[in-house]
Design an enzyme around this catalytic site. Structure first.
Site, PDB file in Angstrom:
ATOM      1  N   ARG A  57       0.782  -1.227   0.000  1.00 40.37           N
ATOM      2  CA  ARG A  57       0.000   0.000   0.000  1.00 40.37           C
ATOM      3  C   ARG A  57       0.818   1.284   0.000  1.00 40.37           C
ATOM      4  NH1 ARG A  57      -2.856  -3.884   1.700  1.00 40.37           N
ATOM      5  NH2 ARG A  57      -0.952  -4.357   2.795  1.00 40.37           N
ATOM      6  N   THR A  58       1.836   1.346   0.823  1.00 40.99           N
ATOM      7  CA  THR A  58       2.542   2.624   0.932  1.00 40.99           C
ATOM      8  C   THR A  58       3.203   2.969  -0.395  1.00 40.99           C
ATOM      9  OG1 THR A  58       2.869   2.217   3.268  1.00 40.99           O
ATOM     10  CG2 THR A  58       4.227   3.939   2.287  1.00 40.99           C
ATOM     11  N   LYS A  86      25.298  -4.966  -3.708  1.00 41.67           N
ATOM     12  CA  LYS A  86      26.745  -5.037  -3.980  1.00 41.67           C
ATOM     13  C   LYS A  86      27.551  -4.374  -2.867  1.00 41.67           C
ATOM     14  CE  LYS A  86      26.184  -4.349  -8.983  1.00 41.67           C
ATOM     15  NZ  LYS A  86      26.396  -3.312 -10.014  1.00 41.67           N
ATOM     16  N   ARG A 107      11.651   3.711   2.813  1.00 38.98           N
ATOM     17  CA  ARG A 107      11.260   2.748   3.851  1.00 38.98           C
ATOM     18  C   ARG A 107      12.477   1.908   4.181  1.00 38.98           C
ATOM     19  NH1 ARG A 107       6.020  -1.081   4.153  1.00 38.98           N
ATOM     20  NH2 ARG A 107       5.170   0.933   4.742  1.00 38.98           N
ATOM     21  N   HIS A 135       5.596   6.035  11.048  1.00 35.73           N
ATOM     22  CA  HIS A 135       5.080   5.912   9.683  1.00 35.73           C
ATOM     23  C   HIS A 135       4.090   7.079   9.506  1.00 35.73           C
ATOM     24  CE1 HIS A 135       3.680   4.344   6.008  1.00 35.73           C
ATOM     25  NE2 HIS A 135       3.444   3.095   6.326  1.00 35.73           N
TER      26      HIS A 135
HETATM   27  C1  NCD Z   1       2.268  -1.018   8.049  1.00 34.68           C
HETATM   28  C2  NCD Z   1       3.767  -0.829   8.129  1.00 34.68           C
HETATM   29  O1  NCD Z   1       4.483  -1.085   7.159  1.00 34.68           O
HETATM   30  O2  NCD Z   1       4.181  -0.385   9.185  1.00 34.68           O
HETATM   31  N1  NCD Z   1       1.817  -1.221   6.740  1.00 34.68           N
HETATM   32  C3  NCD Z   1       1.475  -0.139   5.980  1.00 34.68           C
HETATM   33  O3  NCD Z   1       2.298   0.655   5.601  1.00 34.68           O
HETATM   34  N2  NCD Z   1       0.169   0.034   5.725  1.00 34.68           N
HETATM   35  C4  NCD Z   1       1.702  -1.982   9.004  1.00 34.68           C
HETATM   36  C5  NCD Z   1       2.211  -3.382   9.035  1.00 34.68           C
HETATM   37  O4  NCD Z   1       3.117  -3.772   8.304  1.00 34.68           O
HETATM   38  O5  NCD Z   1       1.651  -4.142   9.843  1.00 34.68           O
END
Ligand code: NCD
Length: 309
Positions: A57-58, A86, A107, A135
């Site tokens: 999703r993100t 590498k 991320r 997040h």
């Molecule tokens: C979350 C995350 O990556 O922290 N997912 C997201 O971005 N919607 C929650 C999760 O991984 O449980």
């Protein structure tokens, strides 16, 4: 000049209530715009994403958001396919991506990774999830969903259940909720309570109760925010096995909820919400995921345009 122009988004603690409200109203604006108008917002601009942890999703909602507002996006969705494999450093990777794009999303599994990368990047950088820490864009989307589905945030009773120790979305949400007058009930197994190193900052904004029992609160809640047990962050598999399946939201729980209470989840969902709950009017988690495209489009629009859009 708008407050967000060329700014990094690392922690939701860096945003005040007025700034959050700007993002919500710009999101509403984007939802109402004609598509030809939306496409002007980021015309000719590029988003570079660096995702060193799995994401559906993100990453995809950032890409969908950028497409919606007329920009383009590219990047690394898997550390194994980049020169990190590498031995190239995160710092060099960020520098290169900053040279190719107008805004970056990162991320990474390490706490502090986004703040570190933002110092290196010459372009604004958005935290798309930093370790167990934060997040922020998920929390913006969560707050927007509450506001949209409940028509307000102030005055609500909000339960947050599951893995409160390792779930980074929980921390950003709690910091964000600190701007509002809400009653928060934290529900988790004893070993997954929120980390004590964060409680000082959380308590600056709100007060909350902590419990292992959902039954105590379920009848009063306006919002139930469910989280996944973050298996990958447990130092020890045995500890995970002890708490796996601690809470499952099923029809029995739904029956106890207020008629207009909503269930949210940042997703991915494993077994903590039964799939037969999905068709219930309480279930808003798929809608919440969809709103993420629009809240991210609004945020990108603000970061990329000096005078807003
Ligand atoms: C979350 C995350 O990556 O922290 N997912 C997201 O971005 N919607 C929650 C999760 O991984 O449980």
């Amino acid at each position: 000049m708008n407050d967000f122009f060329n700014k990094d988004i690392i922690s939701i603690q860096d945003l005040d209530k007025a700034q959050l409200e700007v993002i919500y109203s710009e999101t509403d604006k984007i939802l109402e715009m004609e598509s030809s108008q939306r496409r002007e917002i980021a015309r000719g601009k590029a988003l570079g994403y660096l995702f060193f942890e799995p994401s559906t999703r993100t990453r995809l909602s950032f890409q969908a958001a950028m497409a919606l507002i007329g920009g383009t996006s590219f990047g690394i969705a898997d550390a194994n396919s980049s020169s990190i494999q590498k031995g190239e450093s995160l710092a060099d990777t960020v520098k290169i991506m900053a040279g190719y794009s107008d805004v970056l999303v990162l991320r990474n599994s390490l706490d502090g990774s986004s703040r570190y990368a933002a110092e290196i990047s010459e372009k604004p950088l958005i935290n798309g999830g930093s370790g167990t820490e934060e997040h922020p864009t998920q929390a913006i989307q969560d707050l927007y969903t509450i506001r949209k589905e409940k028509q307000k945030i102030d005055g609500l009773k909000i339960g947050i259940i599951g893995d409160l120790k390792y779930g980074r979305t929980v921390y950003s949400l709690l910091y964000g909720l600190g701007n509002y007058d809400v009653d928060v009930h934290l529900i988790s197994p004893e070993s997954l309570k929120i980390r004590s190193d964060s409680t000082y900052d959380i308590k600056k904004g709100l007060s909350y109760t902590e419990s292992t029992s959902l039954d105590e609160y379920i009848e009063d809640l306006d919002v139930l925010y469910v989280t996944r047990i973050q298996k990958e962050r447990f130092p020890d598999e045995e500890e995970y096995m002890k708490v796996k399946g601690s809470y499952v939201i099923g029809q029995d729980i739904i029956k106890k909820m207020k008629d207009d209470a909503i269930i949210l989840h940042p997703l991915p969902r494993l077994d903590e919400i039964s799939s037969d709950v999905d068709s219930s009017p309480h279930a808003k988690y798929f809608k919440q995921a969809e709103y993420g495209k629009f809240t991210r489009a609004a945020l990108l629009g603000l970061i990329l345009n000096k005078d807003g859009f």
